[in-house]
Design a protein around this motif. Structure first.
Motif, mmCIF file in Angstrom:
data_model
loop_
_atom_site.group_PDB
_atom_site.id
_atom_site.type_symbol
_atom_site.label_atom_id
_atom_site.label_comp_id
_atom_site.label_asym_id
_atom_site.label_seq_id
_atom_site.Cartn_x
_atom_site.Cartn_y
_atom_site.Cartn_z
ATOM 1 N N ALA A 268 -17.621 21.022 -20.377
ATOM 2 C CA ALA A 268 -17.806 20.645 -18.881
ATOM 3 C C ALA A 268 -17.925 19.059 -18.632
ATOM 4 O O ALA A 268 -17.080 18.464 -17.854
ATOM 5 C CB ALA A 268 -19.140 21.261 -18.397
ATOM 6 N N ALA A 269 -18.580 18.408 -19.809
ATOM 7 C CA ALA A 269 -18.405 16.966 -19.578
ATOM 8 C C ALA A 269 -17.150 16.587 -19.719
ATOM 9 O O ALA A 269 -16.709 15.487 -19.140
ATOM 10 C CB ALA A 269 -19.517 16.280 -20.604
ATOM 11 N N GLN A 270 -16.482 17.013 -20.877
ATOM 12 C CA GLN A 270 -15.073 16.336 -20.926
ATOM 13 C C GLN A 270 -14.218 16.708 -19.731
ATOM 14 O O GLN A 270 -13.275 16.076 -19.596
ATOM 15 C CB GLN A 270 -14.761 17.078 -22.284
ATOM 16 C CG GLN A 270 -15.330 16.677 -23.567
ATOM 17 C CD GLN A 270 -14.644 17.282 -24.838
ATOM 18 O OE1 GLN A 270 -14.245 18.203 -24.718
ATOM 19 N NE2 GLN A 270 -15.225 16.552 -26.236
ATOM 20 N N ARG B 113 -15.041 16.972 -16.932
ATOM 21 C CA ARG B 113 -15.311 16.006 -15.745
ATOM 22 C C ARG B 113 -14.635 14.589 -15.842
ATOM 23 O O ARG B 113 -14.228 13.960 -14.849
ATOM 24 C CB ARG B 113 -16.853 15.786 -15.551
ATOM 25 C CG ARG B 113 -17.659 17.032 -14.774
ATOM 26 C CD ARG B 113 -18.757 16.677 -14.518
ATOM 27 N NE ARG B 113 -19.925 16.328 -15.569
ATOM 28 C CZ ARG B 113 -20.784 17.017 -16.295
ATOM 29 N NH1 ARG B 113 -20.428 18.398 -15.962
ATOM 30 N NH2 ARG B 113 -21.382 16.596 -17.179
ATOM 31 N N GLU B 114 -14.846 14.147 -17.092
ATOM 32 C CA GLU B 114 -14.166 13.010 -17.745
ATOM 33 C C GLU B 114 -12.607 13.089 -17.453
ATOM 34 O O GLU B 114 -12.187 11.856 -16.764
ATOM 35 C CB GLU B 114 -14.623 12.560 -19.107
ATOM 36 C CG GLU B 114 -15.903 12.275 -19.019
ATOM 37 C CD GLU B 114 -16.273 11.834 -20.514
ATOM 38 O OE1 GLU B 114 -15.453 11.780 -21.638
ATOM 39 O OE2 GLU B 114 -17.453 11.637 -20.874
ATOM 40 N N GLU C 168 -10.976 14.853 -15.415
ATOM 41 C CA GLU C 168 -10.849 15.052 -13.987
ATOM 42 C C GLU C 168 -11.184 13.482 -13.199
ATOM 43 O O GLU C 168 -10.159 13.137 -12.483
ATOM 44 C CB GLU C 168 -11.844 15.992 -13.382
ATOM 45 C CG GLU C 168 -11.397 16.246 -11.855
ATOM 46 C CD GLU C 168 -12.407 17.209 -11.408
ATOM 47 O OE1 GLU C 168 -13.618 16.917 -10.558
ATOM 48 O OE2 GLU C 168 -12.413 18.391 -11.543
ATOM 49 N N GLY C 169 -11.937 12.873 -13.635
ATOM 50 C CA GLY C 169 -12.002 11.290 -13.266
ATOM 51 C C GLY C 169 -10.834 10.467 -13.747
ATOM 52 O O GLY C 169 -10.463 9.717 -12.592
#
Length: 112
Positions: A100-102, A104-105, A107-108
């Motif tokens: 999930a963190a990857q 989000r990164e 997506e950013g």
């Protein structure tokens, strides 16, 4: 050449190095290392506690019923299996958080 030229070049070089490094990461490497160690200890404790609880229940039932080591062995094995199951769920939870963190990164990065 003037004396300001080396100072100006040095300032430009420092600016380029800072730009190449980019934004600092959220967590330093050492903090990430401690986080991984905490997760490892959590998993070890889950396994050992499952084994210990199973052993304790089995021993208590052996004393209660006078069955010898049979209940202790059975429940120690069941406790071990339960500890492994909890470890697997914890590993899956950690993997889901990392994915999930990857995401989000990623997506950013697409929006930035």
């Amino acid at each position: 050449m003037s004396e300001d030229d080396p100072k100006q070049r040095l300032a430009e070089l420092e600016a380029r190095i800072a730009a190449a490094k980019g934004a600092p990461k959220d967590k330093p490497h050492q903090e990430e290392h401690y986080s991984q160690a905490q997760h490892a200890w959590r998993m070890v404790i889950e396994l050992v506690s499952g084994l210990g609880i199973g052993f304790g229940i089995g021993y208590g039932l052996d004393v209660l019923f006078g069955t010898g080591p049979w209940m202790m062995v059975l429940f120690a094995l069941l406790g071990f299996a339960a500890g492994v199951n909890v470890m697997i769920r914890t590993a899956q939870e950690l993997q889901d958080k990392k994915l999930a963190a990857q995401a989000r990164e990623g997506e950013g990065d697409e929006h930035g």
